[in-house]
Design a protein around this motif. Structure first.
Motif, PDB file in Angstrom:
ATOM      1  N   GLU A  23      11.522   3.622 -11.392  1.00 26.28           N
ATOM      2  CA  GLU A  23      10.791   4.462 -10.445  1.00 26.28           C
ATOM      3  C   GLU A  23      11.734   5.137  -9.465  1.00 26.28           C
ATOM      4  O   GLU A  23      11.512   6.292  -9.057  1.00 26.28           O
ATOM      5  N   THR A  24      12.787   4.474  -9.097  1.00 23.84           N
ATOM      6  CA  THR A  24      13.739   5.067  -8.151  1.00 23.84           C
ATOM      7  C   THR A  24      14.492   6.223  -8.793  1.00 23.84           C
ATOM      8  O   THR A  24      14.664   7.287  -8.189  1.00 23.84           O
ATOM      9  N   GLN A  25      14.960   6.053 -10.028  1.00 24.71           N
ATOM     10  CA  GLN A  25      15.787   7.082 -10.678  1.00 24.71           C
ATOM     11  C   GLN A  25      14.944   8.281 -11.099  1.00 24.71           C
ATOM     12  O   GLN A  25      15.427   9.414 -11.069  1.00 24.71           O
ATOM     13  N   THR A  26      13.711   8.050 -11.490  1.00 26.40           N
ATOM     14  CA  THR A  26      12.839   9.160 -11.899  1.00 26.40           C
ATOM     15  C   THR A  26      11.965   9.667 -10.762  1.00 26.40           C
ATOM     16  O   THR A  26      11.150  10.578 -10.991  1.00 26.40           O
ATOM     17  N   THR A  27      12.115   9.085  -9.588  1.00 29.50           N
ATOM     18  CA  THR A  27      11.343   9.487  -8.386  1.00 29.50           C
ATOM     19  C   THR A  27       9.845   9.457  -8.660  1.00 29.50           C
ATOM     20  O   THR A  27       9.118  10.387  -8.265  1.00 29.50           O
ATOM     21  N   ILE A  28       9.387   8.411  -9.343  1.00 30.27           N
ATOM     22  CA  ILE A  28       7.942   8.297  -9.578  1.00 30.27           C
ATOM     23  C   ILE A  28       7.240   7.845  -8.300  1.00 30.27           C
ATOM     24  O   ILE A  28       6.345   8.516  -7.794  1.00 30.27           O
ATOM     25  N   GLY A  29       7.630   6.661  -7.781  1.00 34.30           N
ATOM     26  CA  GLY A  29       7.064   6.185  -6.516  1.00 34.30           C
ATOM     27  C   GLY A  29       5.593   5.830  -6.594  1.00 34.30           C
ATOM     28  O   GLY A  29       4.741   6.559  -6.078  1.00 34.30           O
ATOM     29  N   TYR A  30       5.243   4.703  -7.245  1.00 36.84           N
ATOM     30  CA  TYR A  30       3.840   4.276  -7.321  1.00 36.84           C
ATOM     31  C   TYR A  30       3.310   3.760  -5.970  1.00 36.84           C
ATOM     32  O   TYR A  30       2.107   3.703  -5.768  1.00 36.84           O
ATOM     33  N   GLY A  31       4.186   3.330  -5.082  1.00 40.17           N
ATOM     34  CA  GLY A  31       3.754   2.895  -3.759  1.00 40.17           C
ATOM     35  C   GLY A  31       3.745   1.413  -3.537  1.00 40.17           C
ATOM     36  O   GLY A  31       3.688   0.960  -2.401  1.00 40.17           O
ATOM     37  N   ALA A  32       3.819   0.610  -4.592  1.00 39.19           N
ATOM     38  CA  ALA A  32       3.771  -0.850  -4.437  1.00 39.19           C
ATOM     39  C   ALA A  32       5.163  -1.399  -4.119  1.00 39.19           C
ATOM     40  O   ALA A  32       5.332  -2.226  -3.208  1.00 39.19           O
ATOM     41  N   ARG A  33       6.179  -0.933  -4.892  1.00 33.09           N
ATOM     42  CA  ARG A  33       7.537  -1.410  -4.689  1.00 33.09           C
ATOM     43  C   ARG A  33       8.326  -0.414  -3.871  1.00 33.09           C
ATOM     44  O   ARG A  33       8.230   0.803  -4.097  1.00 33.09           O
TER      45      ARG A  33
END
Length: 434
Positions: free
Chosen positions: A112-122
């Motif tokens: 999520e960090t490398q793809t800049t997804i950012g689900y919000g939990a982590r």
């Protein structure tokens, strides 16, 4: 010297056993390099060019592995940081990364960090400096990988090899007569509507000689083209005149079929859309060179535009050709024809035709009158011929001739005819004077 004109076909039995090509029809060279010193180091040093030249499936595999391995590597780092901080043992402690208490969670946080997804939990916390530094490094590495992947993909899609596939050569070359000389010709055409800015054609003859020891000698001879610079708007026929300095000057059709030469042709050009320099190549073996053939016309002129029919791009037609080499053909043209004279073969007779003067009948009579001499003949010429003869010649034998024939001709002339010069002139001239 042969004087018969026959149809010559290239599909001969000797052509079936042709040698290995040096350059294939699509332009790739039949050369394999072995035992190159530090070969892998050369590929790694110029990794960008290596990735551009490899196949698409290999490139996709390398790019997928680069992303997956980077996610896995940084996921392991986050998992080690969580273990060192004790986030996996005590859930009540303030973690370095929220909701990262297992390896799976650490891997998902890295992705999520490398793809800049950012689900919000982590997410990151302020408790661990090491975790903050790892996230920073991962962001920089992510940008570098994205830039590299996009650059290689664009360069590979805009590769000169792909553009070179839209510029093609005819499947065969032909030898025919042009302006009284034997010429080797082939076609080159652009299959796209976006035409090329300019291009330069080139041709070489490649020969390979294999010695008994296994040594191979490669020789290269340039062919002089009549028009090497081409603006490729419509398909063009590139021509090489087989002159005295040509390597093909002494080759007859039979000798050409037995030879091991290979004509390598290329066309270097600039694309109109991208401004990139490209090159297309192909080769013609003796099996591909048709003696006594011409290319069929494929350009038609309409009312508003020209029409090019690419169905006829590779089509040829047979014509009558001398089964002679260019050298023998030139000697035959210079040799005298049966029944011709040396004066008729002189160039001066051809350059200076006879001068004809036309005059009127009146001018002709005036010139004839002026040119005729008005000098009276001497007196002895006025005497009839009988006076100059001896008497015995005037008396023929008695009994053989009538008596009136014994009279000399002077008795038949009047005195005025003896003194006038008109009597000595021809009758037609006397009528013109009167």
């Amino acid at each position: 010297m042969q004087t018969s004109y026959n149809k010559v076909f290239a599909s001969d039995e000797a052509a079936a056993s042709r040698k290995q090509r040096y350059v294939r029809k699509e332009g790739n060279c039949e050369v394999v390099f072995r035992h190159v010193p530090a070969e892998w180091l050369l590929f790694v040093t110029d990794i960008f060019t290596t990735l551009v030249e490899i196949r698409w499936r290999v490139m996709f595999l390398i790019f997928a592995l680069s992303y997956i391995l980077s996610w896995l590597f940084f996921g392991i780092l986050f998992w080690v940081i969580a273990l060192a901080h004790g986030d996996t043992q005590d859930p009540k402690t303030a973690p370095c990364v929220y909701e990262v208490r297992s390896f799976t969670a650490a891997f998902l946080f890295s992705l999520e960090t490398q793809t800049t997804i950012g689900y919000g939990a982590r997410g990151m916390s302020e408790n661990c400096t090491a975790a903050i530094l790892v996230v920073t490094v991962q962001d920089v590495v992510s940008c570098l990988i994205d830039t590299f992947v996009i650059g290689v993909a664009v360069s590979k899609m805009a590769s000169a090899r792909k553009r070179a596939q839209t510029v093609g050569f005819s499947s065969c070359a032909v030898i025919n007569l042009r302006d009284g000389h034997l010429c080797l010709s082939w076609r080159v055409g652009d299959f796209r509507r976006h035409h090329l800015v300019e291009g330069t054609a080139r041709a070489q003859i490649v020969r390979s000689a294999v010695h008994a020891t296994g040594k191979v000698d490669m020789t290269y001879e340039d062919l002089r083209l009549q028009q090497p610079d081409i603006v490729l708007v419509t398909p063009t026929t590139v021509c090489h005149r087989i002159a005295a300095r040509s390597p093909l000057y002494g080759m007859s059709p039979a000798r050409l079929r037995r030879s091991d030469l290979e004509v390598v042709v290329s066309f270097t050009y600039t694309d109109d859309s991208t401004g990139t320099l490209h090159q297309s190549r192909t080769s013609y073996t003796p099996h591909d060179i048709l003696w006594g053939h011409v290319f069929q016309e494929m350009i038609r002129a309409g009312r508003r535009r020209y029409t090019v029919d690419y169905v006829l791009f590779h089509q040829t037609a047979k014509v009558l050709m001398p089964e002679l080499s260019a050298q023998a053909f030139e000697l035959k043209k210079r040799s005298p024809r049966p029944g011709s004279t040396p004066e008729s073969r002189r160039p001066g007779n051809l350059l200076h035709p006879p001068v004809v003067t036309v005059r009127s009948a009146k001018e002709d009579r005036r010139a004839e009158t002026i040119s005729r001499p008005h000098v009276l003949p001497p007196s002895d010429m006025l005497t009839p011929p009988v006076a100059l003869m001896p008497p015995d010649m005037l008396m023929p034998p008695v009994g053989l001739t009538p008596s009136h024939m014994l009279t000399p001709p002077v008795a038949l002339m009047s005195p005025d005819m003896l003194t006038s010069p008109v009597a000595l002139m021809p009758p037609d001239a006397t009528r013109r004077e009167m």
